[in-house]
Write an enzyme that holds these catalytic residues in place. Structure first.
Site, PDB file in Angstrom:
ATOM      1  N   ARG A   1       1.484  -1.144   9.752  1.00  0.00           N
ATOM      2  CA  ARG A   1       2.016  -0.074  10.592  1.00  0.00           C
ATOM      3  C   ARG A   1       2.804   0.905   9.742  1.00  0.00           C
ATOM      4  O   ARG A   1       3.601   0.518   8.875  1.00  0.00           O
ATOM      5  CB  ARG A   1       2.929  -0.666  11.674  1.00  0.00           C
ATOM      6  CG  ARG A   1       3.346   0.345  12.730  1.00  0.00           C
ATOM      7  CD  ARG A   1       4.096  -0.343  13.850  1.00  0.00           C
ATOM      8  NE  ARG A   1       4.450   0.613  14.880  1.00  0.00           N
ATOM      9  CZ  ARG A   1       5.155   0.313  15.963  1.00  0.00           C
ATOM     10  NH1 ARG A   1       5.577  -0.932  16.139  1.00  0.00           N
ATOM     11  NH2 ARG A   1       5.451   1.225  16.857  1.00  0.00           N
TER      12      ARG A   1
ATOM     13  N   LYS B   1      -6.797  -3.061  -2.247  1.00  0.00           N
ATOM     14  CA  LYS B   1      -8.118  -3.665  -2.111  1.00  0.00           C
ATOM     15  C   LYS B   1      -8.670  -4.106  -3.455  1.00  0.00           C
ATOM     16  O   LYS B   1      -8.723  -3.335  -4.412  1.00  0.00           O
ATOM     17  CB  LYS B   1      -9.089  -2.684  -1.450  1.00  0.00           C
ATOM     18  CG  LYS B   1     -10.452  -3.289  -1.157  1.00  0.00           C
ATOM     19  CD  LYS B   1     -11.299  -2.358  -0.308  1.00  0.00           C
ATOM     20  CE  LYS B   1     -12.672  -2.953  -0.022  1.00  0.00           C
ATOM     21  NZ  LYS B   1     -13.483  -2.106   0.874  1.00  0.00           N
TER      22      LYS B   1
ATOM     23  N   ARG C   1     -18.646  -1.528   4.305  1.00  0.00           N
ATOM     24  CA  ARG C   1     -18.681  -1.546   5.761  1.00  0.00           C
ATOM     25  C   ARG C   1     -18.748  -0.126   6.306  1.00  0.00           C
ATOM     26  O   ARG C   1     -18.169   0.800   5.774  1.00  0.00           O
ATOM     27  CB  ARG C   1     -17.414  -2.254   6.270  1.00  0.00           C
ATOM     28  CG  ARG C   1     -17.431  -2.643   7.730  1.00  0.00           C
ATOM     29  CD  ARG C   1     -16.335  -3.653   8.016  1.00  0.00           C
ATOM     30  NE  ARG C   1     -16.228  -3.953   9.435  1.00  0.00           N
ATOM     31  CZ  ARG C   1     -15.172  -3.688  10.177  1.00  0.00           C
ATOM     32  NH1 ARG C   1     -14.135  -3.066   9.629  1.00  0.00           N
ATOM     33  NH2 ARG C   1     -15.137  -4.015  11.456  1.00  0.00           N
TER      34      ARG C   1
END
Length: 323
Positions: free
Chosen positions: A320, A182, A117
């Site tokens: 976060r 990932k 991406r």
């Protein structure tokens, strides 16, 4: 293909994990031992770990299972093309969309210019991962493609579950994660005109055995990553995996044509890696923080902020406090 024929023949011989002498390889190929050595260096440039021992010859650090186009074609209905060395499976299909049957698949062992991406590079050593792209003609047009990468993600995880591989999660909008690292990325590219069918090329790169590679191969990966071998702790049948992915993806796309996102929201939320966790969404210079609440039927991510439940269709999310 012709320019790589000798290297691919050498790899086919070495795939069994045994020693093969330069002299024997040269005789088989009709080339000199020096030429064999040159081709081996070219194979090593693809990220393949080959070592040599004087008096024994060349050997892979471990056996390699190569993809088998004939076997794969026997397992799926749509055309399958295996191009061992390619710039990009997505680009290959994009350049041929006018001549492809919907569902046509291109696989590769190595991508010289694999991309993710936003044009990011996808690191891809030969024979270690799975690089697969599928062409799909979406009659609903480009507007109907909203959320398609989410559907693809669901299909990939469900295919892995069919093979008994559990614990894989989804990161909105197009990544597969395992334990916050990932595992795979999805890239959907499309073309078309308003009022006409959309031409989609759905690409997927999945790490299968990247952990077996030296740091020199993986040092340029910019985020925490993992391999399927870390999940399964056992050998992976790359051909069986590819066939299961192709069939499951085609079934999901056919379902999407009929139901749209409606049939996938609950399935996606079940697999959401960040569900009910504190996240931040980055959109250019803007940051939104809050609790992740899954997705809606438009494929937007839902974030519970101090202002209430908000929806977003673009941006990058992360936990976060983490980059």
């Amino acid at each position: 293909m012709k320019e790589h024929a000798i290297k691919l023949t050498i790899l086919n011989q070495l795939a069994d994990g045994s020693f093969h002498s330069g002299e024997a390889l040269g005789e088989m190929l009709g080339i000199s031992r020096a030429a064999v050595s040159k081709h081996v260096k070219g194979i090593q440039a693809w990220g393949v770990d080959i070592f040599s021992v004087q008096g024994k010859g060349y050997k892979l650090s471990e056996p390699m299972q190569l993809l088998d186009q004939a076997w794969l074609q026997s397992q799926v209905e749509s055309p399958v093309e295996l191009i061992p060395v390619i710039d990009s499976t997505n680009q290959y299909l994009l350049e041929r969309i006018n001549n492809l049957e919907s569902g046509a698949v291109c696989l590769a062992e190595y991508q010289a210019k694999g991309r993710g991406r936003r044009g990011r590079e996808w690191i891809s050593p030969f024979g270690s991962n799975l690089y697969l792209s599928m062409y799909w003609r979406l009659e609903a047009g480009m507007a109907g493609a909203m959320g398609l990468s989410l559907v693809v993600g669901v299909a990939i995880v469900e295919a892995l579950e069919k093979l008994g591989i559990e614990g894989i999660k989804l990161k909105w909008p197009n990544d597969l994660y395992y334990q916050d690292k990932k595992l795979a990325g999805i890239l959907v590219e499309m073309s078309g005109q308003a009022g006409a069918a959309a031409h989609l090329v759905i690409g997927m790169g999945m790490n299968l055995m990247m952990a077996n590679h030296e740091q020199s191969v993986t040092q340029n990966i910019s985020q925490p990553w993992t391999s399927l071998s870390d999940v399964t702790q056992s050998a992976i049948d790359r051909n069986q995996l590819a066939a299961t992915l192709i069939n499951t993806l085609q079934n999901a796309l056919n379902e999407y044509e009929i139901t749209g996102m409606h049939g996938f929201v609950e399935r996606w939320n079940r697999l959401d890696n960040f569900l009910d966790r504190e996240i931040k969404l980055i959109m250019g210079n803007r940051e939104v923080t809050g609790l992740s609440r899954g997705i809606n039927e438009q494929g937007a991510v839902l974030i519970e902020t101090a202002q209430g439940l908000e929806t977003y269709i673009g941006g990058e999310i992360s936990l976060r406090g983490l980059s």
